[in-house]
Design a protein around this motif. Structure first.
Motif, PDB file in Angstrom:
ATOM      1  N   LYS A 116       0.844  -1.194   0.000  1.00 43.32           N
ATOM      2  CA  LYS A 116       0.000   0.000   0.000  1.00 43.32           C
ATOM      3  C   LYS A 116       0.877   1.241   0.000  1.00 43.32           C
ATOM      4  O   LYS A 116       2.081   1.178   0.248  1.00 43.32           O
ATOM      5  CB  LYS A 116      -0.890   0.015   1.234  1.00 43.32           C
ATOM      6  CG  LYS A 116      -0.064   0.142   2.519  1.00 43.32           C
ATOM      7  CD  LYS A 116      -0.905  -0.013   3.745  1.00 43.32           C
ATOM      8  CE  LYS A 116      -0.080  -0.167   4.990  1.00 43.32           C
ATOM      9  NZ  LYS A 116       0.788  -1.328   5.039  1.00 43.32           N
ATOM     10  N   ALA A 117       0.242   2.378  -0.251  1.00 42.46           N
ATOM     11  CA  ALA A 117       0.898   3.677  -0.137  1.00 42.46           C
ATOM     12  C   ALA A 117       0.035   4.546   0.766  1.00 42.46           C
ATOM     13  O   ALA A 117      -1.168   4.664   0.563  1.00 42.46           O
ATOM     14  CB  ALA A 117       1.054   4.326  -1.502  1.00 42.46           C
ATOM     15  N   VAL A 118       0.645   5.131   1.784  1.00 47.67           N
ATOM     16  CA  VAL A 118      -0.017   6.103   2.645  1.00 47.67           C
ATOM     17  C   VAL A 118       0.520   7.455   2.219  1.00 47.67           C
ATOM     18  O   VAL A 118       1.729   7.633   2.091  1.00 47.67           O
ATOM     19  CB  VAL A 118       0.277   5.838   4.140  1.00 47.67           C
ATOM     20  CG1 VAL A 118      -0.384   6.888   5.019  1.00 47.67           C
ATOM     21  CG2 VAL A 118      -0.190   4.432   4.532  1.00 47.67           C
ATOM     22  N   TRP A 119      -0.376   8.414   1.999  1.00 47.03           N
ATOM     23  CA  TRP A 119       0.041   9.696   1.451  1.00 47.03           C
ATOM     24  C   TRP A 119      -0.708  10.833   2.117  1.00 47.03           C
ATOM     25  O   TRP A 119      -1.755  10.644   2.730  1.00 47.03           O
ATOM     26  CB  TRP A 119      -0.170   9.723  -0.054  1.00 47.03           C
ATOM     27  CG  TRP A 119      -1.605   9.478  -0.442  1.00 47.03           C
ATOM     28  CD1 TRP A 119      -2.193   8.275  -0.712  1.00 47.03           C
ATOM     29  CD2 TRP A 119      -2.637  10.451  -0.548  1.00 47.03           C
ATOM     30  NE1 TRP A 119      -3.517   8.444  -0.977  1.00 47.03           N
ATOM     31  CE2 TRP A 119      -3.822   9.771  -0.898  1.00 47.03           C
ATOM     32  CE3 TRP A 119      -2.680  11.833  -0.398  1.00 47.03           C
ATOM     33  CZ2 TRP A 119      -5.031  10.437  -1.090  1.00 47.03           C
ATOM     34  CZ3 TRP A 119      -3.898  12.482  -0.587  1.00 47.03           C
ATOM     35  CH2 TRP A 119      -5.043  11.787  -0.930  1.00 47.03           C
ATOM     36  N   PHE A 120      -0.143  12.040   1.956  1.00 47.51           N
ATOM     37  CA  PHE A 120      -0.859  13.253   2.347  1.00 47.51           C
ATOM     38  C   PHE A 120      -0.473  14.370   1.394  1.00 47.51           C
ATOM     39  O   PHE A 120       0.553  14.296   0.712  1.00 47.51           O
ATOM     40  CB  PHE A 120      -0.571  13.644   3.814  1.00 47.51           C
ATOM     41  CG  PHE A 120       0.817  14.135   4.080  1.00 47.51           C
ATOM     42  CD1 PHE A 120       1.180  15.458   3.864  1.00 47.51           C
ATOM     43  CD2 PHE A 120       1.780  13.267   4.544  1.00 47.51           C
ATOM     44  CE1 PHE A 120       2.464  15.901   4.117  1.00 47.51           C
ATOM     45  CE2 PHE A 120       3.070  13.698   4.803  1.00 47.51           C
ATOM     46  CZ  PHE A 120       3.413  15.031   4.583  1.00 47.51           C
ATOM     47  N   GLU A 121      -1.319  15.386   1.349  1.00 48.15           N
ATOM     48  CA  GLU A 121      -1.068  16.564   0.528  1.00 48.15           C
ATOM     49  C   GLU A 121      -1.242  17.809   1.388  1.00 48.15           C
ATOM     50  O   GLU A 121      -2.106  17.857   2.262  1.00 48.15           O
ATOM     51  CB  GLU A 121      -2.025  16.625  -0.663  1.00 48.15           C
ATOM     52  CG  GLU A 121      -1.786  15.534  -1.670  1.00 48.15           C
ATOM     53  CD  GLU A 121      -2.762  15.541  -2.826  1.00 48.15           C
ATOM     54  OE1 GLU A 121      -3.747  16.310  -2.797  1.00 48.15           O
ATOM     55  OE2 GLU A 121      -2.547  14.773  -3.766  1.00 48.15           O
ATOM     56  N   LEU A 122      -0.405  18.801   1.100  1.00 51.58           N
ATOM     57  CA  LEU A 122      -0.496  20.116   1.730  1.00 51.58           C
ATOM     58  C   LEU A 122      -0.467  21.173   0.640  1.00 51.58           C
ATOM     59  O   LEU A 122       0.384  21.103  -0.259  1.00 51.58           O
ATOM     60  CB  LEU A 122       0.683  20.363   2.677  1.00 51.58           C
ATOM     61  CG  LEU A 122       0.767  19.546   3.944  1.00 51.58           C
ATOM     62  CD1 LEU A 122       2.081  19.833   4.669  1.00 51.58           C
ATOM     63  CD2 LEU A 122      -0.412  19.843   4.847  1.00 51.58           C
ATOM     64  N   ASP A 123      -1.351  22.141   0.738  1.00 52.37           N
ATOM     65  CA  ASP A 123      -1.320  23.303  -0.141  1.00 52.37           C
ATOM     66  C   ASP A 123      -0.304  24.271   0.439  1.00 52.37           C
ATOM     67  O   ASP A 123      -0.357  24.574   1.637  1.00 52.37           O
ATOM     68  CB  ASP A 123      -2.707  23.923  -0.183  1.00 52.37           C
ATOM     69  CG  ASP A 123      -2.767  25.181  -1.041  1.00 52.37           C
ATOM     70  OD1 ASP A 123      -1.750  25.552  -1.659  1.00 52.37           O
ATOM     71  OD2 ASP A 123      -3.842  25.784  -1.088  1.00 52.37           O
ATOM     72  N   GLY A 124       0.624  24.737  -0.348  1.00 56.06           N
ATOM     73  CA  GLY A 124       1.660  25.637   0.156  1.00 56.06           C
ATOM     74  C   GLY A 124       1.167  27.030   0.444  1.00 56.06           C
ATOM     75  O   GLY A 124       1.744  27.745   1.255  1.00 56.06           O
ATOM     76  N   GLY A 125       0.084  27.454  -0.189  1.00 58.02           N
ATOM     77  CA  GLY A 125      -0.395  28.815   0.002  1.00 58.02           C
ATOM     78  C   GLY A 125       0.625  29.811  -0.523  1.00 58.02           C
ATOM     79  O   GLY A 125       1.633  29.460  -1.105  1.00 58.02           O
ATOM     80  N   ALA A 126       0.360  31.057  -0.325  1.00 63.14           N
ATOM     81  CA  ALA A 126       1.290  32.101  -0.781  1.00 63.14           C
ATOM     82  C   ALA A 126       2.535  32.091   0.097  1.00 63.14           C
ATOM     83  O   ALA A 126       2.437  32.072   1.314  1.00 63.14           O
ATOM     84  CB  ALA A 126       0.618  33.463  -0.727  1.00 63.14           C
TER      85      ALA A 126
END
Length: 173
Positions: free
Chosen positions: A162-172
């Motif tokens: 499996k792959a466990v992942w996350f995403e973050l928006d960097g914003g300005a």
């Protein structure tokens, strides 16, 4: 694939995708295939990325991955986002190394939508989101942190692991 928004509910899959690996391949073949596909995707899309192979049970990899991620994110995102990324990375890398008896693959990609971090292991057992028990010290809090701090996260099952992942928006910045 399951995907979750910050509040824990399911959301649609994003633009970051990876190929499912045939279950007949070996761990080494799978690792090499994933690295080649990821590198080709990054070159085509002009993405900044980081890749590391993590040896089984080698917890020394956790601070090494954090340090490499910190360097990758030196000029990324608004203040505090890279620290959040480091914390969440520590959690999913540690989980892969502690709860499996296999090696793992770490990837981090900075793209137009933000940062995506993924740890692929070769254990079919799904991670469980648990309510922490005060008697267990600091154990059982990793995925709660990921759920609370990531913009989205999920688990993608593969033919092998499996792959466990996350995403973050960097914003300005």
């Amino acid at each position: 694939m399951e995907r979750y928004a910050r509040r824990g509910g399911p959301v649609l899959s994003g633009a970051f995708s990876a190929e499912t690996v045939n279950s007949a391949t070996t761990v080494e073949d799978t690792a090499n295939t994933a690295e080649i596909a990821f590198e080709q995707q990054g070159l085509q899309e002009g993405l900044s990325h980081l890749r590391r192979r993590l040896r089984r049970c080698d917890l020394r990899a956790v601070p090494e991955v954090r340090r490499a991620l910190r360097e990758l994110l030196a000029h990324w995102g608004r203040p505090g986002r890279s620290e959040t990324a480091e914390l969440l990375t520590s959690e999913i890398v540690t989980n892969a190394l502690v709860h499996t008896d296999q090696e793992a693959l770490f990837t981090a990609t900075i793209g137009p939508r933000g940062l995506r971090v993924e740890v692929r292991d070769f254990e079919a057992r799904r991670p469980r989101l648990r309510i922490p028990n005060p008697d267990e010290g600091t154990h059982g809090r990793g995925l709660i942190l990921v759920q609370s701090l990531a913009d989205s996260w999920g688990v993608r099952m593969h033919g092998v692991g499996k792959a466990v992942w996350f995403e973050l928006d960097g914003g300005a910045a």
